[in-house]
Structure formats: structure tokens, C-alpha cells
Write a protein that holds these residues in place. Structure first.
Motif, PDB file in Angstrom:
ATOM      1  N   TYR A  85       6.822   8.774  -2.270  1.00 40.08           N
ATOM      2  CA  TYR A  85       5.467   8.369  -2.622  1.00 40.08           C
ATOM      3  C   TYR A  85       5.443   6.967  -3.229  1.00 40.08           C
ATOM      4  O   TYR A  85       4.522   6.178  -2.958  1.00 40.08           O
ATOM      5  N   THR A  89       3.375   3.806  -0.685  1.00 39.19           N
ATOM      6  CA  THR A  89       2.160   3.141  -1.156  1.00 39.19           C
ATOM      7  C   THR A  89       2.402   1.693  -1.577  1.00 39.19           C
ATOM      8  O   THR A  89       1.491   1.012  -2.047  1.00 39.19           O
ATOM      9  N   ALA A 208       0.199   2.419   4.727  1.00 40.85           N
ATOM     10  CA  ALA A 208      -0.360   3.321   3.710  1.00 40.85           C
ATOM     11  C   ALA A 208      -0.388   2.681   2.326  1.00 40.85           C
ATOM     12  O   ALA A 208      -0.530   3.388   1.323  1.00 40.85           O
ATOM     13  N   SER A 209      -0.291   1.367   2.267  1.00 44.09           N
ATOM     14  CA  SER A 209      -0.310   0.684   0.971  1.00 44.09           C
ATOM     15  C   SER A 209      -1.594   0.995   0.209  1.00 44.09           C
ATOM     16  O   SER A 209      -2.685   0.962   0.768  1.00 44.09           O
ATOM     17  N   ASN A 210      -1.443   1.299  -1.076  1.00 44.93           N
ATOM     18  CA  ASN A 210      -2.601   1.656  -1.896  1.00 44.93           C
ATOM     19  C   ASN A 210      -2.273   1.339  -3.348  1.00 44.93           C
ATOM     20  O   ASN A 210      -1.410   1.978  -3.952  1.00 44.93           O
ATOM     21  N   LEU A 213      -2.887   4.365  -5.983  1.00 44.32           N
ATOM     22  CA  LEU A 213      -1.878   5.421  -5.859  1.00 44.32           C
ATOM     23  C   LEU A 213      -0.492   4.901  -6.200  1.00 44.32           C
ATOM     24  O   LEU A 213       0.334   5.621  -6.770  1.00 44.32           O
ATOM     25  N   SER A 214      -0.249   3.662  -5.844  1.00 43.56           N
ATOM     26  CA  SER A 214       1.053   3.068  -6.131  1.00 43.56           C
ATOM     27  C   SER A 214       1.338   3.062  -7.630  1.00 43.56           C
ATOM     28  O   SER A 214       2.429   3.438  -8.074  1.00 43.56           O
TER      29      SER A 214
END
Length: 340
Positions: A85, A89, A208-210, A213-214
Motif C-alpha cells: 500500500y 500510492t 494509483a498514486s494518491n 492515501l499515501s
């Protein structure tokens, strides 16, 4: 000394690999002494020698020396547990790998990774595995390398082919499987394992970079490591020692500075775990020397350098103390034992 350990989630990846190639994992794990179901819990840790022994059993049962690459098309992101995870992200692959290196102890303190610059923006993802009494089997190293590469491919949603692959073990009789699964030129018999990743792959945005959330996943990773570190401190010191050894035997002050604590605090925490910095340094050098001397292709001078000795005569005296024999004699005896 307490051996470095690996989390149960990594065992799940091996279990799944065996199922994929048509082998029943249960008797194989039982034969390796890993019968308890809790061993596949992400919160359970197994010693480095137990994992090496498992790979020896897998190779013997399968009759295939390339078994670690047999089901390599499966990325198995769950193998990295929380690390997946934090990586997926991230804004780019380079940042994802930096996080992987930063938090790898969630999965294992036996595996030490680093990113090292090369020409034209490319970087080497380097791997060293710390064993215990047993030599680290080549299958264990290969499985780690192809697993990480395939997870990077899964995160990037594209087939990343390294510019070069380096594997520390002796070149096997057949290398077709290596070239196919790694997707690039493979070189064997080098000092360390490594994947040379192109700048365009490292710098490309991840799908899916975020940012939100990262930040959350990194916070979880930090909290997880904090809880681990409250219970176990020696593996962190050992990791620093391994990184510093090629520059010579690191003094306690260097390790304390790397961990952002005072020398007094470092020594106190090690004493709480029943060891000392000098003992840990000596045992780490001994374990690495045993692993490197098992690799016939590595010159004795190179081994001495990698374990922090300025000259071979000092290294020879250390080997006499550790193993009761010279480096050359120890290597010959190890080869004879492997041939039996």
C-alpha cells in the motif's frame, strides 16, 4: 545472537507459488519444520536459517533448481503486506522503491535493499540477504528478486524490463529461465544481487498514486515499525553495520548516529536484549564471512573487504577465531560438505 527474521506474509507468497506449480505446500513446510499455521500470520516471524532450510527442501522435493522462478508471472502483491500500500500510492516508482527500502523491516530484517545511481539516471536496486548458520540458497535470493520485480510491474501496470540483472551465485547450467522471467541480460557470480532500472521506469507516474492515501499508509507503516522496535533493536543495528562494513569496521558512534540516538542509549538497548555493540559487530562480520566464503567465485580479498577488513592477514586471523581455520581452508571444507 538472535537471527534476522522474516514475516509470515512472505511465507504466504512461497505457499502460493508451490500451489501454482502443482506442489502440495503442507508436507513441504512440515518437512522444513514449519507446521504451525501461525507461521503464515503476518505477525509471526521466522528465523533466517528456517527460511533457507525451507528453500533447500523445496528445491530437493521439486527436483528443479530453477523452482524459485517457475511461477514468476504471478506478482503476489499480498506478499509485501502493508508495504504494498505504501508503494502503490507513491507518485513514481523511484519513490515507491524508496519507501520499500525504508519500511522493508516490516517484512524482513534479513533482506537489505539499497538504490544506487548508475549512468544516465538509471539506478541499481541492490539486495543482500543476511543468513544465519546456513548459507543462503540461490533459490531464496532469486525468489526475492523476481517477486520484487513483478510487484513493481504490477504497481506500474506495465512490463518493466531491467537494463541488467546481476545475481551473486554461480551461473547455473541453464539460464534460459532467468533471461525469460527477468526480461534482460543476466550476469552471474558478482558481489551482490541487483536490478538496473531505467530512468524512464523510475520517473514515470504511477497509475494509483494518491497523496492522501499515501500519507495514511506511510503513517501506518511508521506505527508498525515503532511497535516492532519497542521489542527488537539488535536487527536495526545489524542493518547499519552491514551497510557500513565495505568502508571498514564501523565504530559504535557511527551506528548511533545512523539511528539518531546516543551511544549510551544504543549500548543500553542492546544490553537489554542480551548483547553488546562489539558482540553484534563481530557476529555480523562472521555471518557475512560464512555466506561470502560459500561463494566460490568471490576472491578472498573481496570477501575481506566486504566484511570490513583492510587486509587479508587480519581477515585470516578473524577466520581462525571464528571457524578454527583459514578462509581458504574453510571454503574447501564448505565445498566438500556441499558435495556430500
Amino acid at each position: 545472537m538472535e537471527q534476522p527474521t522474516t514475516a509470515g506474509s512472505w511465507l504466504l507468497g512461497i505457499w502460493d507459488m508451490l500451489l501454482t506449480i502443482g506442489l502440495d505446500p503442507q508436507p513441504i513446510f512440515a518437512r522444513a519444520g514449519l507446521e504451525d499455521e501461525s507461521l503464515r500470520s503476518p505477525h509471526h516471524r521466522i528465523a533466517s536459517d528456517a527460511l533457507s532450510h525451507l528453500w533447500n527442501v523445496i528445491t530437493e522435493v521439486s527436483g528443479d533448481e530453477a523452482v524459485s522462478l517457475a511461477a514468476s508471472e504471478n506478482p503476489r502483491p499480498a506478499t509485501l503486506d502493508l508495504l504494498t500500500y505504501t508503494m502503490i500510492t507513491a507518485p513514481t516508482m523511484e519513490v515507491a522503491l524508496q519507501r520499500f527500502i525504508r519500511y522493508i523491516r516490516i517484512i524482513s530484517d534479513a533482506a537489505i535493499f539499497s538504490l544506487e545511481p548508475d549512468a544516465q539516471g538509471a539506478q541499481w536496486l541492490r539486495l543482500t540477504i543476511n543468513g544465519g548458520e546456513l548459507p543462503v540458497p540461490r533459490q531464496r535470493s532469486e525468489f526475492v528478486m523476481i517477486t520484487i520485480l513483478n510487484i513493481c510491474r504490477w504497481i506500474a501496470s506495465k512490463h518493466i524490463n531491467p537494463l541488467a540483472i546481476e545475481l551473486a551465485h554461480v551461473e547455473p547450467g541453464s539460464t534460459q529461465m532467468h533471461a525469460r522471467v527477468f526480461g534482460g541480460p543476466v550476469r552471474f557470480g558478482v558481489a551482490r544481487n541487483g536490478l538496473l532500472l531505467a530512468a524512464e521506469d523510475l520517473n514515470a507516474p504511477l497509475p494509483a498514486s494518491n497523496a492522501v492515501l499515501s500519507e495514511m499508509h506511510e503513517r501506518f507503516a511508521v506505527e508498525f515499525l515503532d511497535k516492532m522496535d519497542q521489542a527488537r533493536f539488535a536487527p536495526r543495528v545489524r542493518e547499519v553495520i552491514v551497510r557500513c562494513l565495505p568502508d571498514g569496521s564501523p565504530p559504535r558512534s557511527v551506528a548511533a548516529a545512523a539511528l539518531c540516538i546516543s551511544e549510551r542509549t544504543l549500548q543500553r538497548r542492546l544490553e537489554d536484549e542480551g548483547t553488546s555493540y562489539n558482540d553484534l559487530l563481530d557476529e555480523t562480520r562472521r555471518d557475512l564471512a560464512r555466506e561470502y566464503l560459500a561463494k566460490e567465485q568471490m576472491a578472498l580479498g573481496q570477501v575481506a573487504f566486504l566484511v570490513g577488513f583492510a587486509d587479508q592477514s587480519t581477515f585470516c586471523r578473524a577466520c581462525q577465531r571464528w571457524f578454527g581455520s583459514s578462509p581458504k581452508q574453510f571454503r574447501k571444507q564448505n565445498i566438500r560438505n556441499q558435495e556430500r
